[in-house]
Motif scaffolding. Structure first.
Motif, PDB file in Angstrom:
ATOM      1  N   GLY A 256     -36.391 -13.752  -4.394  1.00  0.00           N
ATOM      2  CA  GLY A 256     -35.098 -13.454  -5.049  1.00  0.00           C
ATOM      3  C   GLY A 256     -33.953 -13.713  -4.096  1.00  0.00           C
ATOM      4  N   ASN A 257     -33.583 -12.677  -3.348  1.00  0.00           N
ATOM      5  CA  ASN A 257     -32.463 -12.846  -2.407  1.00  0.00           C
ATOM      6  C   ASN A 257     -32.674 -14.049  -1.499  1.00  0.00           C
ATOM      7  N   VAL A 258     -33.905 -14.150  -0.968  1.00  0.00           N
ATOM      8  CA  VAL A 258     -34.297 -15.309  -0.142  1.00  0.00           C
ATOM      9  C   VAL A 258     -35.696 -15.742  -0.587  1.00  0.00           C
TER      10      VAL A 258
ATOM     11  N   ASP B  42     -29.861  -4.814   1.383  1.00  0.00           N
ATOM     12  CA  ASP B  42     -29.851  -3.526   0.671  1.00  0.00           C
ATOM     13  C   ASP B  42     -31.260  -3.077   0.302  1.00  0.00           C
ATOM     14  N   ASP B  43     -32.170  -4.055   0.105  1.00  0.00           N
ATOM     15  CA  ASP B  43     -33.579  -3.700  -0.127  1.00  0.00           C
ATOM     16  C   ASP B  43     -34.149  -2.989   1.099  1.00  0.00           C
ATOM     17  N   VAL B  44     -33.803  -3.503   2.287  1.00  0.00           N
ATOM     18  CA  VAL B  44     -34.267  -2.913   3.546  1.00  0.00           C
ATOM     19  C   VAL B  44     -33.784  -1.463   3.634  1.00  0.00           C
TER      20      VAL B  44
ATOM     21  N   THR C  58     -39.897  -5.539  -4.347  1.00  0.00           N
ATOM     22  CA  THR C  58     -38.654  -5.861  -3.645  1.00  0.00           C
ATOM     23  C   THR C  58     -38.526  -7.330  -3.260  1.00  0.00           C
ATOM     24  N   ASP C  59     -37.262  -7.830  -3.280  1.00  0.00           N
ATOM     25  CA  ASP C  59     -36.949  -9.173  -2.758  1.00  0.00           C
ATOM     26  C   ASP C  59     -36.170  -8.962  -1.469  1.00  0.00           C
ATOM     27  N   THR C  60     -36.888  -8.506  -0.469  1.00  0.00           N
ATOM     28  CA  THR C  60     -36.372  -7.856   0.733  1.00  0.00           C
ATOM     29  C   THR C  60     -35.229  -8.575   1.448  1.00  0.00           C
TER      30      THR C  60
ATOM     31  N   PRO D 292     -27.000  -1.360  -3.689  1.00  0.00           N
ATOM     32  CA  PRO D 292     -27.562  -1.020  -5.002  1.00  0.00           C
ATOM     33  C   PRO D 292     -29.014  -0.528  -4.947  1.00  0.00           C
ATOM     34  N   ASP D 293     -29.828  -1.169  -4.122  1.00  0.00           N
ATOM     35  CA  ASP D 293     -31.240  -0.758  -4.068  1.00  0.00           C
ATOM     36  C   ASP D 293     -31.400   0.611  -3.413  1.00  0.00           C
ATOM     37  N   ALA D 294     -30.596   0.882  -2.385  1.00  0.00           N
ATOM     38  CA  ALA D 294     -30.717   2.169  -1.684  1.00  0.00           C
ATOM     39  C   ALA D 294     -30.277   3.316  -2.585  1.00  0.00           C
TER      40      ALA D 294
ATOM     41  N   GLY E 181     -38.391  -1.070  -9.234  1.00  0.00           N
ATOM     42  CA  GLY E 181     -38.182  -2.523  -9.251  1.00  0.00           C
ATOM     43  C   GLY E 181     -36.783  -2.830  -8.738  1.00  0.00           C
ATOM     44  N   GLN E 182     -36.705  -3.410  -7.524  1.00  0.00           N
ATOM     45  CA  GLN E 182     -35.368  -3.642  -6.940  1.00  0.00           C
ATOM     46  C   GLN E 182     -35.133  -5.115  -6.624  1.00  0.00           C
ATOM     47  N   GLY E 183     -35.795  -5.971  -7.372  1.00  0.00           N
ATOM     48  CA  GLY E 183     -35.623  -7.431  -7.280  1.00  0.00           C
ATOM     49  C   GLY E 183     -35.827  -8.004  -8.672  1.00  0.00           C
TER      50      GLY E 183
HETATM   51 CA    CA Z   1     -33.081  -6.422  -4.196  1.00  0.00          CA
END
Ligand code: CA
Ligand code: RIB
Length: 309
Positions: A37-39, A13-15, A8-10, A239-241, A122-124
């Motif tokens: 990724g996100n941050v 939505d990853d959270v 994850t790229d927390t 999307p990740d959830a 895989g969510q990042g």
């Molecule tokens: Ca993500």
């Protein structure tokens, strides 16, 4: 009992995805591996640690992974999720610390330990997974399923007209992963756009919860909501959830197709483009089940249950 590893790229939505997975009674999150990724990476790590604490699961291992893509400069999404990736909530430092061992080694160790049972989400950007399968090319044979949030199925991207963010950030990693022989389930961005946004007029039940977790959920997603609203989408996209929810309960998938999927790495305008050969015109072996329709109402019920705490 299902055994999950979530890469994850927390951010918001990853959270949400991590909360769904950590709440599930029929699955254990054996490890969380973090990728930039996100941050930036250090913030993604901090967000993952904090989320395990909020979920009451501070013992779940969190391993630090890649700080940048394989070949390219990192592109982040601070403009979507805020400087901290958590809606600028400025939470206190997590009390717990990271777990020993690089993310790549944690992926390989988990695959070996739970040979044949491990489901990786895989969510990042797929940098950690590409590194892992490069280090151990037999990884796909040890992994029960690789579920990926990323790409688009013959639809507009969300960071360029051609590409979705996760594949755009590290196209080379995505291509390595799609060519490595994993049994892939792909949950693309267009699914989220059509079935995975909770709009303002659907928010009442979430606001009525008024629990610590529901307040946390609103806080980490508020900046992303504001950003989407500015581009005409008045809701929270998850999307990740969705990807975790349909991993845990495949009956949420109302339509899917198995197609040949590959990722563009050389296009000046199309880097990260996910080619999904729905017509089978290339005559290449299909390598991914692609989600095409999804039960949003049941997803909302699942999320309400999770946030009820
Ligand atoms: Ca993500
Ligand atoms: O394009 C959406 C994806 O990019 C999601 O995983 C979101 O968290 C970002 O990583």
């Amino acid at each position: 009992l299902r055994r999950l590893l979530i890469d994850t790229d927390t951010a918001g939505d990853d959270v949400t995805a991590l909360l769904v997975a950590l709440h599930s009674p029929e699955a254990t999150v054996e490890a969380i591996t973090v990728v930039a990724g996100n941050v930036y990476l250090d913030q993604c790590v901090r967000n993952a640690l904090y989320t395990t604490e909020m979920a009451g699961k501070p013992e779940v291992p969190v391993h630090v992974g890649a700080a940048k893509p394989l070949m390219r400069h990192l592109v982040t999404a601070h403009y979507v999720h805020g400087d901290d990736g958590m809606g600028n909530s400025n939470f206190p430092e997590p009390k717990r610390s990271v777990t020993e061992g690089h993310a790549v080694d944690a992926i390989l160790d988990c695959a070996d330990r739970f040979d044949g049972q491990l489901e990786i989400i895989g969510q990042g950007p797929l940098t950690n997974l590409a590194l892992a399968v490069t280090k151990d090319p037999s990884l796909p044979s040890k992994v029960k399923r690789l579920i990926i949030m990323g790409g688009v199925n013959n639809a507009r991207g969300n960071i360029t007209p051609a590409a979705e963010f996760n594949f755009y950030v590290d196209p080379e990693a995505a291509q390595i992963v799609f060519r490595a022989g994993f049994d892939i389930l792909l949950s693309p961005w267009d699914i989220c756009l059509h079935h995975g946004i909770i709009y303002r007029d659907e928010m009442a039940p979430f606001e009525a919860l008024d629990t610590e977790l529901s307040r946390f959920w609103f806080s980490v997603n508020q900046h992303a909501w504001k950003f989407l609203n500015e581009i005409g989408i008045d809701g929270i996209s998850l999307p990740d959830a969705i990807t975790v929810a349909l991993t845990l309960d495949p009956s949420l998938i109302q339509q899917s197709g198995t197609y040949f999927v590959d990722v563009e790495t050389k296009g000046e305008m199309t880097a990260g483009y996910s080619l999904v050969d729905v017509g089978g015109v290339l005559g290449k072996e299909p390598n991914a089940e692609v989600v095409e329709k999804f039960d949003k109402e049941r997803f909302k019920e699942i999320l309400l249950e999770v946030l009820r705490g």
